[in-house]
Design a protein around this motif. Structure first.
Motif, PDB file in Angstrom:
ATOM      1  N   LYS A 164       0.805  -1.220   0.000  1.00 13.37           N
ATOM      2  CA  LYS A 164       0.000   0.000   0.000  1.00 13.37           C
ATOM      3  C   LYS A 164       0.842   1.276   0.000  1.00 13.37           C
ATOM      4  N   GLN A 165       2.176   1.111   0.080  1.00 16.16           N
ATOM      5  CA  GLN A 165       3.044   2.281   0.139  1.00 16.16           C
ATOM      6  C   GLN A 165       3.544   2.654  -1.249  1.00 16.16           C
ATOM      7  N   GLN A 166       3.180   3.834  -1.718  1.00 14.13           N
ATOM      8  CA  GLN A 166       3.644   4.322  -3.018  1.00 14.13           C
ATOM      9  C   GLN A 166       4.947   5.082  -2.807  1.00 14.13           C
ATOM     10  N   VAL A 167       6.042   4.567  -3.385  1.00 11.90           N
ATOM     11  CA  VAL A 167       7.363   5.158  -3.145  1.00 11.90           C
ATOM     12  C   VAL A 167       7.843   6.034  -4.300  1.00 11.90           C
ATOM     13  N   LEU A 168       7.253   5.876  -5.483  1.00 15.42           N
ATOM     14  CA  LEU A 168       7.502   6.779  -6.608  1.00 15.42           C
ATOM     15  C   LEU A 168       6.159   7.222  -7.163  1.00 15.42           C
ATOM     16  N   LYS A 169       6.011   8.536  -7.359  1.00 15.70           N
ATOM     17  CA  LYS A 169       4.733   9.092  -7.774  1.00 15.70           C
ATOM     18  C   LYS A 169       4.890   9.912  -9.052  1.00 15.70           C
ATOM     19  N   ASN A 170       4.582   9.288 -10.178  1.00 12.55           N
ATOM     20  CA  ASN A 170       4.568   9.976 -11.469  1.00 12.55           C
ATOM     21  C   ASN A 170       5.881  10.716 -11.725  1.00 12.55           C
ATOM     22  N   VAL A 171       6.995   9.996 -11.613  1.00  7.53           N
ATOM     23  CA  VAL A 171       8.330  10.584 -11.731  1.00  7.53           C
ATOM     24  C   VAL A 171       8.770  10.634 -13.191  1.00  7.53           C
ATOM     25  N   SER A 172       9.247  11.808 -13.609  1.00  6.36           N
ATOM     26  CA  SER A 172       9.836  11.975 -14.941  1.00  6.36           C
ATOM     27  C   SER A 172      11.201  12.641 -14.793  1.00  6.36           C
ATOM     28  N   LEU A 173      12.160  12.192 -15.613  1.00  5.39           N
ATOM     29  CA  LEU A 173      13.532  12.706 -15.521  1.00  5.39           C
ATOM     30  C   LEU A 173      14.233  12.473 -16.843  1.00  5.39           C
ATOM     31  N   THR A 174      14.957  13.481 -17.310  1.00  2.94           N
ATOM     32  CA  THR A 174      15.759  13.361 -18.517  1.00  2.94           C
ATOM     33  C   THR A 174      17.207  13.699 -18.186  1.00  2.94           C
ATOM     34  N   CYS A 175      18.126  12.821 -18.564  1.00  4.23           N
ATOM     35  CA  CYS A 175      19.552  13.030 -18.314  1.00  4.23           C
ATOM     36  C   CYS A 175      20.301  13.001 -19.642  1.00  4.23           C
ATOM     37  N   GLU A 176      21.045  14.055 -19.908  1.00  5.65           N
ATOM     38  CA  GLU A 176      21.783  14.186 -21.155  1.00  5.65           C
ATOM     39  C   GLU A 176      23.218  13.690 -20.984  1.00  5.65           C
ATOM     40  N   LYS A 177      23.844  13.391 -22.091  1.00  2.88           N
ATOM     41  CA  LYS A 177      25.216  12.886 -22.112  1.00  2.88           C
ATOM     42  C   LYS A 177      26.195  13.938 -21.579  1.00  2.88           C
ATOM     43  N   GLY A 178      27.171  13.475 -20.794  1.00  3.77           N
ATOM     44  CA  GLY A 178      28.248  14.349 -20.345  1.00  3.77           C
ATOM     45  C   GLY A 178      27.848  15.376 -19.309  1.00  3.77           C
ATOM     46  N   ARG A 179      26.874  15.045 -18.472  1.00  4.76           N
ATOM     47  CA  ARG A 179      26.476  15.955 -17.397  1.00  4.76           C
ATOM     48  C   ARG A 179      26.301  15.153 -16.110  1.00  4.76           C
ATOM     49  N   ILE A 180      26.405  15.855 -14.982  1.00  6.16           N
ATOM     50  CA  ILE A 180      26.216  15.222 -13.678  1.00  6.16           C
ATOM     51  C   ILE A 180      24.912  15.725 -13.073  1.00  6.16           C
ATOM     52  N   TYR A 181      24.059  14.782 -12.685  1.00  6.52           N
ATOM     53  CA  TYR A 181      22.752  15.090 -12.112  1.00  6.52           C
ATOM     54  C   TYR A 181      22.744  14.666 -10.650  1.00  6.52           C
ATOM     55  N   GLY A 182      22.280  15.557  -9.789  1.00  6.41           N
ATOM     56  CA  GLY A 182      22.231  15.271  -8.369  1.00  6.41           C
ATOM     57  C   GLY A 182      20.834  14.949  -7.889  1.00  6.41           C
ATOM     58  N   LEU A 183      20.745  13.946  -7.012  1.00  7.19           N
ATOM     59  CA  LEU A 183      19.484  13.593  -6.360  1.00  7.19           C
ATOM     60  C   LEU A 183      19.654  13.812  -4.861  1.00  7.19           C
ATOM     61  N   ILE A 184      18.810  14.654  -4.283  1.00  9.32           N
ATOM     62  CA  ILE A 184      18.860  14.864  -2.849  1.00  9.32           C
ATOM     63  C   ILE A 184      17.510  14.484  -2.238  1.00  9.32           C
ATOM     64  N   GLY A 185      17.534  14.151  -0.978  1.00 10.97           N
ATOM     65  CA  GLY A 185      16.310  13.754  -0.293  1.00 10.97           C
ATOM     66  C   GLY A 185      16.631  12.896   0.905  1.00 10.97           C
ATOM     67  N   ARG A 186      15.700  12.837   1.832  1.00  8.63           N
ATOM     68  CA  ARG A 186      15.899  12.053   3.049  1.00  8.63           C
ATOM     69  C   ARG A 186      15.890  10.555   2.746  1.00  8.63           C
ATOM     70  N   ASN A 187      16.411   9.777   3.679  1.00 13.83           N
ATOM     71  CA  ASN A 187      16.309   8.319   3.551  1.00 13.83           C
ATOM     72  C   ASN A 187      14.843   7.920   3.441  1.00 13.83           C
ATOM     73  N   GLY A 188      14.556   7.023   2.517  1.00 10.43           N
ATOM     74  CA  GLY A 188      13.183   6.580   2.326  1.00 10.43           C
ATOM     75  C   GLY A 188      12.366   7.457   1.405  1.00 10.43           C
ATOM     76  N   SER A 189      13.018   8.471   0.797  1.00  9.24           N
ATOM     77  CA  SER A 189      12.270   9.389  -0.073  1.00  9.24           C
ATOM     78  C   SER A 189      12.013   8.811  -1.460  1.00  9.24           C
ATOM     79  N   GLY A 190      12.753   7.749  -1.824  1.00  3.95           N
ATOM     80  CA  GLY A 190      12.537   7.117  -3.131  1.00  3.95           C
ATOM     81  C   GLY A 190      13.729   7.185  -4.064  1.00  3.95           C
ATOM     82  N   LYS A 191      14.846   7.801  -3.641  1.00  7.17           N
ATOM     83  CA  LYS A 191      15.997   7.963  -4.525  1.00  7.17           C
ATOM     84  C   LYS A 191      16.554   6.615  -4.999  1.00  7.17           C
ATOM     85  N   THR A 192      16.784   5.716  -4.050  1.00  8.81           N
ATOM     86  CA  THR A 192      17.379   4.424  -4.402  1.00  8.81           C
ATOM     87  C   THR A 192      16.428   3.594  -5.254  1.00  8.81           C
TER      88      THR A 192
END
Length: 212
Positions: free
Chosen positions: A15-43
């Protein structure tokens, strides 16, 4: 063409929704950062991109192939997520040699090069079971870059590193970016994010938003 294209994915465990309608685009040769508390859905997001988990809805494309459809797992991607599993009774070199033998995409010279790049001695016979947390983290990064992947996905890569180790890993990641590698990096460190990332996203309760 984008290296990573995440389109409106959601993921639940029970019953726990851990990702909610997530969209993300990553281009070649760039570094993208993900921040958020533990359990936020990053992993969970990272595991979905790799193909270790399947989203309930939505679509993920990596290097032009739909994960779970065109390919079971994302191709040409190096990753460090959670605690990497190594053979504790073997040396760092022996562990990487075993991993390299699976696809035969790296020779002994490349193994030595990767160990040196992360600050480990290729000639050391010290068993991984005797490694400190920082040494294990360095070895984990070495295995992630071993086959010269086009994409690196790293979950808290600076964990356990001292100040000099953090500097060395930052320099390594910037060199990888300059080589054209796409890097997706999850970190609790505001300094790492500020120094390394071209774009930063925040994950909170499974919702992904870009930071200004």
């Amino acid at each position: 063409m984008s290296e990573i294209e995440v389109k409106s994915i959601s993921k639940s465990f029970g019953k726990q929704q851990v990702l909610k309608n997530v969209s993300l685009t990553c281009e070649k040769g760039r570094i993208y950062g993900l921040i958020g508390r533990n359990g936020s859905g990053k992993t969970v997001l990272m595991k979905c991109i790799i193909g270790l988990l399947r989203p309930d809805v939505g679509e993920i494309t990596v290097s032009g192939k739909r994960v779970g459809r065109d390919a079971e797992f994302a191709q040409n991607i190096g990753f460090l997520i959670e605690n990497p599993g190594f053979l504790s009774g073997e040396s760092g070199f022996a562990n990487l040699k075993y991993l390299a033998s699976i696809r035969r995409a790296a020779d002994a010279d490349r193994i030595r090069e990767c160990l040196e790049l992360v600050g480990l001695d290729p000639g050391s016979r010290k068993r991984v079971g005797k490694y400190s947390l920082g040494m294990r983290q360095r070895l984990g990064i070495a295995q992630a870059i071993l086959e010269r992947p086009d994409i690196l996905m790293l979950d808290e890569p600076m964990n356990g590193l001292d100040n000099s180790g953090v500097r060395e890993m930052r320099e390594l990641l910037l060199r990888e970016r300059d080589r054209g590698v796409t890097v997706l990096l999850a970190s609790h460190s505001a300094e790492d994010i500020a120094v390394l990332c071209d774009r930063v996203f925040s994950m909170d309760g499974g919702v992904l938003t870009e930071k200004e």
